[in-house]
Scaffold this active site. Sequence first.
Site, mmCIF file in Angstrom:
data_model
loop_
_atom_site.group_PDB
_atom_site.id
_atom_site.type_symbol
_atom_site.label_atom_id
_atom_site.label_comp_id
_atom_site.label_asym_id
_atom_site.label_seq_id
_atom_site.Cartn_x
_atom_site.Cartn_y
_atom_site.Cartn_z
ATOM 1 N N GLU A 19 12.593 10.923 49.932
ATOM 2 C CA GLU A 19 13.310 12.087 49.400
ATOM 3 C C GLU A 19 12.996 13.341 50.228
ATOM 4 O OE1 GLU A 19 15.374 13.489 47.538
ATOM 5 O OE2 GLU A 19 15.905 12.261 45.812
ATOM 6 N N ASN A 104 10.911 17.649 40.895
ATOM 7 C CA ASN A 104 11.803 16.845 41.710
ATOM 8 C C ASN A 104 12.234 17.636 42.942
ATOM 9 O OD1 ASN A 104 13.120 14.305 41.939
ATOM 10 N ND2 ASN A 104 15.061 15.241 41.345
ATOM 11 N N ASP A 198 22.769 12.900 44.211
ATOM 12 C CA ASP A 198 21.325 13.107 44.372
ATOM 13 C C ASP A 198 21.110 14.359 45.228
ATOM 14 O OD1 ASP A 198 18.505 12.697 44.700
ATOM 15 O OD2 ASP A 198 18.773 10.559 44.430
#
Length: 293
Positions: A19, A104, A198
Amino acid sequence: MQIDYKIKNVLFARARLGEGPVWDSTHQCLYWVDIYNHRVNRFNSVTGENLYFDVGDVVGAIVLAGTNRLIMAQRHGLTFLNLDNGEVIAIIQIETDKPKNRFNDGKCDRQGRFWFGSLSPDKPEANLYRYDPDGSLHLMETGLTISNGLGWSPDQKTFYLTDSSQQKIYAYNFDAVTGKISDRRIFVNLTGESFYPDGMAIDNQGNIWSAMWDGWCVICFNPQGKEISRIKLPVQRPTSCTFGGEDLRTLYITSASVGLSEQEIEQSFYSGDLFAVETNTIGLQTDSFNSMV
């Protein structure tokens, strides 16, 4: 528009949850995280070498914060990572009263403020925060489920935020001076699709490039929210993307292997690897955290 993108697997990483890619133009390298393996990676785009720092806990987002450090959104707070010695330095604890939440995705705006959000697995109790260079923390949005891909239009008038589980990308009015956001509206609505938006990147024309979890692709939307191209990928779960390379035309894409069955892994053999795609557009420069404390 159908474009024949050429996809290159630049790193056989097999990350669990790759990520948060961040391009460092000074050193021509890409920082990215493997959330569940507690790693911050540094990929050298020239040599292909990938080094990593074990940061001791979940790390959801990173941004540049000077010549030798990053600021990180970890499980329940912010930390600095010293890139010279790997030391992790605590800054502030947040959402410790919500043990199931974790932080996140995140990015810095042009004014050097760090924006980052949390995810809430059970109900919409995730939030979006802004951490300013003077050390002040601001709650910017509430009632989210998975705060994810975010960014700003090139003219700094629009802020974008993704709520992945809701399958929506929102747009807000953005005041660059005060850092305030207002007038939330739906920019892209993917409700009913089998995939989820995302992480994202924005190019210098204001197009939004969104990685589609379970969608085997990155979709590019124009500033009106219309799909204009799609990059088909050999992995089921692309997670995020950012522009890099000397001319900022290379789109780096992270991916995940977490949660896939054995059969899905066979179909998506390169899950967790890092990919690069040469595009016909130019990305925006990476903004860094401008610490005053």
